[in-house]
Structures are given as structure tokens and as C-alpha cells.
Design a protein around this motif. Structure first.
Motif, PDB file in Angstrom:
ATOM      1  N   VAL A 157      39.155  64.619  20.917  1.00  0.00           N
ATOM      2  CA  VAL A 157      40.387  63.978  20.473  1.00  0.00           C
ATOM      3  C   VAL A 157      40.335  62.492  20.819  1.00  0.00           C
ATOM      4  CG1 VAL A 157      42.894  63.895  20.739  1.00  0.00           C
ATOM      5  CG2 VAL A 157      41.710  66.094  20.746  1.00  0.00           C
ATOM      6  N   HIS A 158      40.716  61.676  19.873  1.00  0.00           N
ATOM      7  CA  HIS A 158      40.755  60.222  20.079  1.00  0.00           C
ATOM      8  C   HIS A 158      42.169  59.724  19.818  1.00  0.00           C
ATOM      9  CE1 HIS A 158      39.341  56.109  20.271  1.00  0.00           C
ATOM     10  NE2 HIS A 158      39.933  55.856  19.116  1.00  0.00           N
ATOM     11  N   VAL A 159      42.632  58.863  20.710  1.00  0.00           N
ATOM     12  CA  VAL A 159      43.983  58.319  20.603  1.00  0.00           C
ATOM     13  C   VAL A 159      43.890  56.795  20.536  1.00  0.00           C
ATOM     14  CG1 VAL A 159      46.227  58.131  21.732  1.00  0.00           C
ATOM     15  CG2 VAL A 159      44.908  60.263  21.916  1.00  0.00           C
ATOM     16  N   GLU A 160      44.556  56.202  19.576  1.00  0.00           N
ATOM     17  CA  GLU A 160      44.496  54.753  19.421  1.00  0.00           C
ATOM     18  C   GLU A 160      45.875  54.188  19.133  1.00  0.00           C
ATOM     19  OE1 GLU A 160      41.505  53.424  16.772  1.00  0.00           O
ATOM     20  OE2 GLU A 160      41.983  51.300  17.000  1.00  0.00           O
ATOM     21  N   GLU A 161      46.296  53.239  19.984  1.00  0.00           N
ATOM     22  CA  GLU A 161      47.587  52.589  19.804  1.00  0.00           C
ATOM     23  C   GLU A 161      47.423  51.270  19.035  1.00  0.00           C
ATOM     24  OE1 GLU A 161      47.379  54.146  24.146  1.00  0.00           O
ATOM     25  OE2 GLU A 161      46.128  53.012  22.736  1.00  0.00           O
ATOM     26  N   TYR A 172      51.677  49.427  26.691  1.00  0.00           N
ATOM     27  CA  TYR A 172      52.183  50.725  26.254  1.00  0.00           C
ATOM     28  C   TYR A 172      51.009  51.630  25.896  1.00  0.00           C
ATOM     29  CZ  TYR A 172      56.985  49.113  26.266  1.00  0.00           C
ATOM     30  OH  TYR A 172      58.223  48.658  26.662  1.00  0.00           O
ATOM     31  N   TYR A 173      51.020  52.827  26.477  1.00  0.00           N
ATOM     32  CA  TYR A 173      49.951  53.790  26.273  1.00  0.00           C
ATOM     33  C   TYR A 173      50.478  55.035  25.578  1.00  0.00           C
ATOM     34  CZ  TYR A 173      47.505  51.064  29.856  1.00  0.00           C
ATOM     35  OH  TYR A 173      46.913  50.060  30.579  1.00  0.00           O
ATOM     36  N   GLN A 198      43.849  53.289  24.765  1.00  0.00           N
ATOM     37  CA  GLN A 198      43.517  52.101  25.540  1.00  0.00           C
ATOM     38  C   GLN A 198      44.732  51.223  25.817  1.00  0.00           C
ATOM     39  OE1 GLN A 198      40.405  51.347  26.922  1.00  0.00           O
ATOM     40  NE2 GLN A 198      40.179  53.501  26.369  1.00  0.00           N
ATOM     41  N   GLY A 199      45.800  51.450  25.103  1.00  0.00           N
ATOM     42  CA  GLY A 199      47.021  50.689  25.334  1.00  0.00           C
ATOM     43  C   GLY A 199      47.183  49.508  24.394  1.00  0.00           C
ATOM     44  N   THR A 200      48.422  49.083  24.241  1.00  0.00           N
ATOM     45  CA  THR A 200      48.739  47.913  23.427  1.00  0.00           C
ATOM     46  C   THR A 200      49.795  47.098  24.160  1.00  0.00           C
ATOM     47  OG1 THR A 200      49.402  47.162  21.205  1.00  0.00           O
ATOM     48  CG2 THR A 200      50.510  49.123  22.052  1.00  0.00           C
ATOM     49  N   GLN A 201      49.599  45.787  24.212  1.00  0.00           N
ATOM     50  CA  GLN A 201      50.461  44.914  24.991  1.00  0.00           C
ATOM     51  C   GLN A 201      51.727  44.569  24.226  1.00  0.00           C
ATOM     52  OE1 GLN A 201      49.992  43.454  28.254  1.00  0.00           O
ATOM     53  NE2 GLN A 201      52.125  42.859  27.926  1.00  0.00           N
ATOM     54  N   VAL A 202      52.854  44.725  24.899  1.00  0.00           N
ATOM     55  CA  VAL A 202      54.145  44.283  24.369  1.00  0.00           C
ATOM     56  C   VAL A 202      54.694  43.228  25.317  1.00  0.00           C
ATOM     57  CG1 VAL A 202      56.526  44.938  23.884  1.00  0.00           C
ATOM     58  CG2 VAL A 202      54.641  46.454  23.204  1.00  0.00           C
TER      59      VAL A 202
END
Length: 129
Positions: A1-5, A93-94, A121-125
Motif C-alpha cells: 500500500v502506498h499513501v501520498e498526500e 499534515y500526514y 510523507q506529509g504535506t506542509q500547510v
């Protein structure tokens, strides 16, 4: 499983952003998809989650009425619509996928640590004037 934000960025207070969490790979059965965030110098905290079998949604008190989580089954993507953003919402945010549904819900609502799950990996807010 791969998760991408994706979808993070810079926004002024009171503004809006929509984060996306794309899930790929084989996963079956019931599971939860959650959003967590970590601000500089702080512990990671739960924000919201959604269950796959009945689309029940859960939120930490601080974002209720401002954030909305939703899911597009066809795209296997979960969204976090964030409105009325505040400087204190600034964080990475993850997104996490976890078959331990109850653990995910408790982690979001009660702030307990997440011991499992597949994380992105997360995304910056960043919310700043």
C-alpha cells in the motif's frame, strides 16, 4: 500500500485549502483513513478520519466546523477540506491508512498515539499573514 498526500501550501488566516490523500496498492477489507498533523516542536496529533465501510467521520474538537473529510471511492482518494484556517493550523499534515479502525478513531478523538498504519510523507500547510 502506498499513501501520498498533496495540496499543502501557504495561505492567509481565514483562507481555505484542500488536501488530498491518494491510496494505491492492494488493500482489502475494512479500514480507516486518517489525517494527522505535526507542528514544529509538538507531538503529532490526530485531525480527522473516515471509515471505508460506512464513511463515518470523526474530528478532533479543534477543527470541528472548519474541516471536512470526504472520500472519492472511484479515485481511492480522501480529501480534507480546510476552511477558516488559523496560524495554529500550521503543520505538516500526514495521511495514514490503518486496518485498526478503532485505534485510528481513538487517536483522532482522544489524542492517543498511532502505533500502526501506512503513512505518507506529509504535506506542509502554512497559515500566515
Amino acid at each position: 500500500v502506498h499513501v501520498e498526500e498533496s495540496g499543502g501550501g501557504l495561505v492567509q488566516p481565514g483562507g481555505s485549502l484542500r488536501l488530498s490523500c491518494a491510496v494505491s496498492g492492494f488493500i482489502s477489507g475494512r479500514y480507516a483513513i486518517g489525517w494527522f498533523r505535526q507542528a514544529p516542536g509538538k507531538e503529532r496529533e490526530g485531525v480527522s478520519c473516515i471509515t471505508t465501510y460506512d464513511h463515518s467521520t470523526y474530528y478532533v474538537d479543534d477543527v470541528k466546523g472548519r474541516f471536512t473529510i470526504s472520500r472519492d471511492n472511484a479515485k481511492n482518494t480522501v480529501y480534507l477540506q480546510m476552511s477558516s484556517l488559523k496560524p495554529e493550523d500550521t503543520a505538516v499534515y500526514y495521511c495514514v491508512v490503518d486496518v485498526n479502525i478503532a485505534d485510528t478513531i481513538v487517536a483522532v478523538v482522544a489524542g492517543t498515539p498511532m502505533a500502526h498504519g501506512t503513512w505518507g510523507q506529509g504535506t506542509q500547510v502554512t497559515v500566515i499573514s
